[in-house]
Design a protein around this motif. Structure first.
Motif, PDB file in Angstrom:
ATOM      1  N   LYS A  17      36.418  15.964 -31.457  1.00  0.00           N
ATOM      2  CA  LYS A  17      37.575  15.435 -30.761  1.00  0.00           C
ATOM      3  C   LYS A  17      37.147  14.658 -29.516  1.00  0.00           C
ATOM      4  O   LYS A  17      37.767  13.661 -29.163  1.00  0.00           O
ATOM      5  CB  LYS A  17      38.516  16.579 -30.392  1.00  0.00           C
ATOM      6  CG  LYS A  17      39.809  16.076 -29.826  1.00  0.00           C
ATOM      7  CD  LYS A  17      40.777  17.185 -29.606  1.00  0.00           C
ATOM      8  CE  LYS A  17      42.034  16.579 -29.056  1.00  0.00           C
ATOM      9  NZ  LYS A  17      42.594  17.243 -27.970  1.00  0.00           N
ATOM     10  N   THR A  18      36.079  15.103 -28.890  1.00  0.00           N
ATOM     11  CA  THR A  18      35.586  14.411 -27.703  1.00  0.00           C
ATOM     12  C   THR A  18      35.092  13.019 -28.054  1.00  0.00           C
ATOM     13  O   THR A  18      35.342  12.059 -27.310  1.00  0.00           O
ATOM     14  CB  THR A  18      34.468  15.231 -27.041  1.00  0.00           C
ATOM     15  OG1 THR A  18      34.979  16.523 -26.732  1.00  0.00           O
ATOM     16  CG2 THR A  18      33.976  14.570 -25.784  1.00  0.00           C
ATOM     17  N   LYS A  49      38.135  10.809 -28.525  1.00  0.00           N
ATOM     18  CA  LYS A  49      38.696  10.411 -27.233  1.00  0.00           C
ATOM     19  C   LYS A  49      37.824   9.347 -26.564  1.00  0.00           C
ATOM     20  O   LYS A  49      38.339   8.390 -25.990  1.00  0.00           O
ATOM     21  CB  LYS A  49      38.833  11.636 -26.322  1.00  0.00           C
ATOM     22  CG  LYS A  49      39.959  12.557 -26.716  1.00  0.00           C
ATOM     23  CD  LYS A  49      39.918  13.857 -25.961  1.00  0.00           C
ATOM     24  CE  LYS A  49      40.392  13.692 -24.555  1.00  0.00           C
ATOM     25  NZ  LYS A  49      40.493  14.990 -23.839  1.00  0.00           N
ATOM     26  N   ASN A  77      38.336   6.023 -28.343  1.00  0.00           N
ATOM     27  CA  ASN A  77      39.622   5.427 -27.957  1.00  0.00           C
ATOM     28  C   ASN A  77      39.538   4.812 -26.562  1.00  0.00           C
ATOM     29  O   ASN A  77      40.088   3.739 -26.313  1.00  0.00           O
ATOM     30  CB  ASN A  77      40.735   6.464 -28.017  1.00  0.00           C
ATOM     31  CG  ASN A  77      41.127   6.811 -29.431  1.00  0.00           C
ATOM     32  OD1 ASN A  77      40.860   6.061 -30.371  1.00  0.00           O
ATOM     33  ND2 ASN A  77      41.742   7.958 -29.604  1.00  0.00           N
ATOM     34  N   ARG A  78      38.842   5.481 -25.653  1.00  0.00           N
ATOM     35  CA  ARG A  78      38.675   4.934 -24.311  1.00  0.00           C
ATOM     36  C   ARG A  78      37.842   3.660 -24.358  1.00  0.00           C
ATOM     37  O   ARG A  78      38.127   2.688 -23.661  1.00  0.00           O
ATOM     38  CB  ARG A  78      38.023   5.967 -23.396  1.00  0.00           C
ATOM     39  CG  ARG A  78      37.949   5.501 -21.962  1.00  0.00           C
ATOM     40  CD  ARG A  78      37.478   6.567 -21.017  1.00  0.00           C
ATOM     41  NE  ARG A  78      38.468   7.636 -20.963  1.00  0.00           N
ATOM     42  CZ  ARG A  78      38.156   8.921 -20.873  1.00  0.00           C
ATOM     43  NH1 ARG A  78      36.902   9.292 -20.841  1.00  0.00           N
ATOM     44  NH2 ARG A  78      39.090   9.834 -20.819  1.00  0.00           N
ATOM     45  N   LYS A 104      45.388   3.920 -26.853  1.00  0.00           N
ATOM     46  CA  LYS A 104      45.898   5.272 -26.668  1.00  0.00           C
ATOM     47  C   LYS A 104      46.000   5.950 -28.027  1.00  0.00           C
ATOM     48  O   LYS A 104      46.178   5.293 -29.046  1.00  0.00           O
ATOM     49  CB  LYS A 104      47.265   5.245 -25.998  1.00  0.00           C
ATOM     50  CG  LYS A 104      47.200   4.763 -24.588  1.00  0.00           C
ATOM     51  CD  LYS A 104      48.517   4.904 -23.900  1.00  0.00           C
ATOM     52  CE  LYS A 104      48.344   4.408 -22.477  1.00  0.00           C
ATOM     53  NZ  LYS A 104      49.386   4.833 -21.602  1.00  0.00           N
ATOM     54  N   GLU A 105      45.901   7.258 -28.004  1.00  0.00           N
ATOM     55  CA  GLU A 105      45.993   8.036 -29.239  1.00  0.00           C
ATOM     56  C   GLU A 105      47.456   8.136 -29.649  1.00  0.00           C
ATOM     57  O   GLU A 105      48.288   8.627 -28.892  1.00  0.00           O
ATOM     58  CB  GLU A 105      45.409   9.434 -29.030  1.00  0.00           C
ATOM     59  CG  GLU A 105      45.345  10.268 -30.272  1.00  0.00           C
ATOM     60  CD  GLU A 105      44.496   9.636 -31.353  1.00  0.00           C
ATOM     61  OE1 GLU A 105      45.042   9.372 -32.432  1.00  0.00           O
ATOM     62  OE2 GLU A 105      43.304   9.395 -31.113  1.00  0.00           O
ATOM     63  N   SER A 148      39.540  15.513 -36.712  1.00  0.00           N
ATOM     64  CA  SER A 148      38.421  16.049 -35.930  1.00  0.00           C
ATOM     65  C   SER A 148      37.627  17.078 -36.721  1.00  0.00           C
ATOM     66  O   SER A 148      36.389  17.049 -36.725  1.00  0.00           O
ATOM     67  CB  SER A 148      38.931  16.701 -34.645  1.00  0.00           C
ATOM     68  OG  SER A 148      39.585  15.780 -33.840  1.00  0.00           O
TER      69      SER A 148
END
Length: 191
Positions: free
Chosen positions: A1-2, A5, A8-9, A14-15, A26
């Protein structure tokens, strides 16, 4: 999941996927990555010994050992490349294209193979489990996993830069107003 994220950054999005969909993605990516990373790592580091063991256990002979020693390298690289492509296609919350994730996947694959070969050399020269026991081996594994994460993120950053470049090129070509079609037609004259 990290990693999702972070991707996405890097992409600047945005999710928008639901909590359940994100968790499922994930978990599937984690299991998929764990199986493929361990498989390719074992092929790189211990592949020669595994080939000899298989040849002895099943009486496959010297030909099998020679073929195994030739095929284990490309097989391990293909496994890593497939892993990178899947992670970069499924991970970020953007509609991926093989066109702009291929470079990041290739760079990450080459860097990961170099890291594995470096660890293989280190394990041949040093014995981290000898003086430090299990703690030394665990620390070496954690360092390897950290380097793997950095390499995955580096490939993802390359893909994000290519994505932003592609998106800005598309935006530049579509910002010019399209002709409505009326001015292009010949005027109709009343008779």
């Amino acid at each position: 999941k990290t990693l999702i994220k972070a991707f996405n950054r890097a992409y600047g999005v945005k999710e928008t996927r639901s909590f359940i969909h994100l968790r499922f993605t994930s978990i599937v990516l984690t299991v998929f990555a764990a199986v493929l990373i361990i498989t390719s790592f074992v092929l790189f580091v211990f592949g020669e010994w595994i080939g000899v063991w298989l040849a002895d256990a099943f009486r496959l002979g010297v030909d099998f050992t020679e073929i195994w020693s030739l095929l284990r390298w490309p097989l391990a690289v293909i496994i890593v490349a497939v892993l990178m492509v899947v992670i970069y296609l499924v991970g970020p919350n953007v509609k991926g294209s093989l066109q702009w994730i291929a470079l990041g996947s290739a760079v990450a694959t080459v860097l990961w193979v170099a890291a594995v070969l470096g660890f293989r050399f280190y394990l041949m020269v040093a014995n981290p489990g000898g003086p430090y026991g299990v703690a030394g081996s665990v620390l070496v594994l954690l360092v390897f996993l950290y380097i793997t994460g950095v390499i995955f993120m580096f490939g993802g950053e390359i893909n994000a830069v290519l994505y932003r470049h592609h998106r800005s090129r598309v935006a530049a070509t579509t910002s010019v107003p399209e002709p409505s079609g009326i001015a292009d037609e010949a005027p109709v004259l009343d008779e």
